[in-house]
Design an enzyme around this catalytic site. Structure first.
Site, PDB file in Angstrom:
ATOM      1  N   GLY A 291       0.840  -1.199   0.000  1.00 46.27           N
ATOM      2  CA  GLY A 291       0.000   0.000   0.000  1.00 46.27           C
ATOM      3  C   GLY A 291       0.869   1.240   0.000  1.00 46.27           C
ATOM      4  O   GLY A 291       2.081   1.171   0.273  1.00 46.27           O
TER       5      GLY A 291
ATOM      6  N   HIS B  49      -4.814   1.052   7.413  1.00 43.88           N
ATOM      7  CA  HIS B  49      -3.488   1.668   7.601  1.00 43.88           C
ATOM      8  C   HIS B  49      -3.322   2.864   6.644  1.00 43.88           C
ATOM      9  O   HIS B  49      -2.843   3.929   7.032  1.00 43.88           O
ATOM     10  CB  HIS B  49      -2.426   0.589   7.344  1.00 43.88           C
ATOM     11  CG  HIS B  49      -0.999   1.031   7.402  1.00 43.88           C
ATOM     12  ND1 HIS B  49      -0.106   0.568   8.340  1.00 43.88           N
ATOM     13  CD2 HIS B  49      -0.284   1.872   6.623  1.00 43.88           C
ATOM     14  CE1 HIS B  49       1.074   1.112   8.143  1.00 43.88           C
ATOM     15  NE2 HIS B  49       1.004   1.899   7.103  1.00 43.88           N
ATOM     16  N   GLU B  50      -3.763   2.686   5.384  1.00 42.76           N
ATOM     17  CA  GLU B  50      -3.589   3.762   4.381  1.00 42.76           C
ATOM     18  C   GLU B  50      -4.544   4.931   4.648  1.00 42.76           C
ATOM     19  O   GLU B  50      -4.158   6.092   4.481  1.00 42.76           O
ATOM     20  CB  GLU B  50      -3.791   3.209   2.963  1.00 42.76           C
ATOM     21  CG  GLU B  50      -2.855   2.071   2.565  1.00 42.76           C
ATOM     22  CD  GLU B  50      -1.394   2.348   2.805  1.00 42.76           C
ATOM     23  OE1 GLU B  50      -0.975   3.522   2.770  1.00 42.76           O
ATOM     24  OE2 GLU B  50      -0.649   1.384   3.061  1.00 42.76           O
TER      25      GLU B  50
ATOM     26  N   GLN C  82       2.694  10.102   1.915  1.00 46.21           N
ATOM     27  CA  GLN C  82       4.001   9.453   2.070  1.00 46.21           C
ATOM     28  C   GLN C  82       4.972   9.885   0.978  1.00 46.21           C
ATOM     29  O   GLN C  82       6.179   9.713   1.120  1.00 46.21           O
ATOM     30  CB  GLN C  82       3.855   7.921   2.054  1.00 46.21           C
ATOM     31  CG  GLN C  82       3.147   7.366   3.273  1.00 46.21           C
ATOM     32  CD  GLN C  82       3.043   5.867   3.226  1.00 46.21           C
ATOM     33  OE1 GLN C  82       2.144   5.316   2.588  1.00 46.21           O
ATOM     34  NE2 GLN C  82       3.954   5.178   3.885  1.00 46.21           N
TER      35      GLN C  82
ATOM     36  N   HIS D  62      -3.074   7.083   7.163  1.00 43.45           N
ATOM     37  CA  HIS D  62      -2.075   8.015   6.595  1.00 43.45           C
ATOM     38  C   HIS D  62      -2.761   9.291   6.076  1.00 43.45           C
ATOM     39  O   HIS D  62      -2.232  10.389   6.238  1.00 43.45           O
ATOM     40  CB  HIS D  62      -1.332   7.371   5.425  1.00 43.45           C
ATOM     41  CG  HIS D  62      -0.127   6.557   5.818  1.00 43.45           C
ATOM     42  ND1 HIS D  62       0.930   7.072   6.530  1.00 43.45           N
ATOM     43  CD2 HIS D  62       0.202   5.261   5.559  1.00 43.45           C
ATOM     44  CE1 HIS D  62       1.857   6.122   6.708  1.00 43.45           C
ATOM     45  NE2 HIS D  62       1.438   5.016   6.132  1.00 43.45           N
TER      46      HIS D  62
ATOM     47  N   CYS E 280       5.605  -0.221   7.794  1.00 42.27           N
ATOM     48  CA  CYS E 280       5.270   1.023   7.097  1.00 42.27           C
ATOM     49  C   CYS E 280       6.481   1.458   6.295  1.00 42.27           C
ATOM     50  O   CYS E 280       7.604   1.458   6.807  1.00 42.27           O
ATOM     51  CB  CYS E 280       4.901   2.109   8.120  1.00 42.27           C
ATOM     52  SG  CYS E 280       4.434   3.675   7.362  1.00 42.27           S
ATOM     53  N   LEU E 281       6.242   1.835   5.035  1.00 43.96           N
ATOM     54  CA  LEU E 281       7.363   2.252   4.179  1.00 43.96           C
ATOM     55  C   LEU E 281       7.978   3.561   4.684  1.00 43.96           C
ATOM     56  O   LEU E 281       9.114   3.869   4.344  1.00 43.96           O
ATOM     57  CB  LEU E 281       6.887   2.402   2.728  1.00 43.96           C
ATOM     58  CG  LEU E 281       6.385   1.098   2.088  1.00 43.96           C
ATOM     59  CD1 LEU E 281       5.828   1.367   0.688  1.00 43.96           C
ATOM     60  CD2 LEU E 281       7.490   0.048   2.030  1.00 43.96           C
TER      61      LEU E 281
HETATM   62  O1  K1U Z   1       1.576   2.398   3.921  1.00 43.52           O
HETATM   63  C1  K1U Z   1       2.650   1.855   3.924  1.00 43.52           C
HETATM   64  O2  K1U Z   1       3.582   2.313   4.555  1.00 43.52           O
HETATM   65  C2  K1U Z   1       2.837   0.562   3.176  1.00 43.52           C
HETATM   66  C3  K1U Z   1       2.777  -0.653   4.087  1.00 43.52           C
HETATM   67  C4  K1U Z   1       1.333  -1.137   4.144  1.00 43.52           C
HETATM   68  C5  K1U Z   1       0.991  -2.104   5.231  1.00 43.52           C
HETATM   69  C6  K1U Z   1       1.800  -3.146   5.604  1.00 43.52           C
HETATM   70  C7  K1U Z   1       1.421  -4.023   6.610  1.00 43.52           C
HETATM   71  C8  K1U Z   1       0.233  -3.848   7.220  1.00 43.52           C
HETATM   72  C9  K1U Z   1      -0.568  -2.802   6.871  1.00 43.52           C
HETATM   73  C10 K1U Z   1      -0.196  -1.932   5.866  1.00 43.52           C
HETATM   74  C11 K1U Z   1       3.676  -1.732   3.479  1.00 43.52           C
HETATM   75  O3  K1U Z   1       3.471  -2.159   2.405  1.00 43.52           O
HETATM   76  S1  K1U Z   1       5.028  -2.263   4.424  1.00 43.52           S
HETATM   77  C12 K1U Z   1       5.733  -3.564   3.421  1.00 43.52           C
HETATM   78  C13 K1U Z   1       4.981  -4.838   3.451  1.00 43.52           C
HETATM   79  O4  K1U Z   1       4.143  -5.032   4.317  1.00 43.52           O
HETATM   80  C14 K1U Z   1       5.216  -5.886   2.446  1.00 43.52           C
HETATM   81  C15 K1U Z   1       6.165  -5.756   1.476  1.00 43.52           C
HETATM   82  C16 K1U Z   1       6.378  -6.763   0.545  1.00 43.52           C
HETATM   83  C17 K1U Z   1       5.637  -7.898   0.591  1.00 43.52           C
HETATM   84  C18 K1U Z   1       4.683  -8.046   1.562  1.00 43.52           C
HETATM   85  C19 K1U Z   1       4.468  -7.038   2.492  1.00 43.52           C
HETATM   86 ZN    ZN Z   2       2.454   3.254   6.287  1.00 40.26          ZN
END
Ligand code: K1U
Ligand code: ZN
Length: 174
Positions: free
Chosen positions: A46, A137-138, A51, A141, A95-96
């Site tokens: 996401g 989560h998004e 972000q 944000h 979270c990225l």
């Molecule tokens: O919003 C963001 O920062 C993105 C975040 C979204 C998210 C992750 C976990 C739970 C809720 C929301 C991410 O994508 S973090 C990376 C991640 O979870 C992932 C990356 C590659 C493969 C699988 C998962």
């Molecule tokens: Zn996030």
């Protein structure tokens, strides 16, 4: 399409509510394309516009993360939660904007979300599992809320200090 840089916490833009999208324009379509490219490149499931320092209520997601899954890129403009289940679930979120930090967050297991699509039409869908966690989560944000805001102050402070250190190191490395 272009890759955009992802802001790292702490940053005031990650704490500020984003503004509604008033019209589906070419700029919004380009923004959505860039966000999807940036999300897949990260990689993430996401990404919300704040972000990448764009203060508009736009989010993208694709939770078909397993090899062999057919991708399902989604773009949601002005998303709102119209219903939440009483039942809750716990997921270890990342979270990225807070790289390499993970913590368990409790949220409603299922949510119904309404949004404006790039086609100019209103859409509504019930999400469960990882999709439900991700869309919540998004949307957080877009409201200036991070997953660490659900944690105890000490844990949140510890993560924030780690991120301040990471930002100093990245700035020094250029
Ligand atoms: O919003 C963001 O920062 C993105 C975040 C979204 C998210 C992750 C976990 C739970 C809720 C929301 C991410 O994508 S973090 C990376 C991640 O979870 C992932 C990356 C590659 C493969 C699988 C998962
Ligand atoms: Zn996030």
């Amino acid at each position: 399409m272009a890759l955009r840089s992802i802001l790292i916490h702490p940053d005031p833009r990650l704490k500020k509510p984003a503004d509604p999208v008033t019209e589906v324009t070419d700029d919004i379509r380009r923004l959505a394309d860039d966000m999807l490219e940036t999300m897949y490149d990260a990689p993430g499931i996401g990404l919300a516009a704040p972000q990448i320092a764009v203060m508009s209520r736009v989010l993208v997601m694709d939770c078909m993360k397993d090899e062999g899954d057919t991708p399902r890129p989604m773009v949601l403009l002005n998303p709102t939660v119209t219903w939440s289940s009483e039942e809750t679930g716990v997921y270890e979120e990342g979270c990225l904007s807070i790289p390499e930090q993970y913590a368990e967050v409790t949220r409603p297991s299922e949510v119904e979300v309404a949004w404006l699509g790039l086609d100019g039409q209103m859409h509504s869908e019930k999400f469960d599992g990882l999709w439900s966690t991700c869309v919540q989560h998004e949307i957080d944000h877009l409201n200036g809320k991070l997953f660490i805001d659900y944690l105890k102050p000490l844990k949140r402070q510890m993560i924030t200090r780690k991120m301040q250190k990471l930002k100093r190191e990245r700035a020094r490395a250029g």
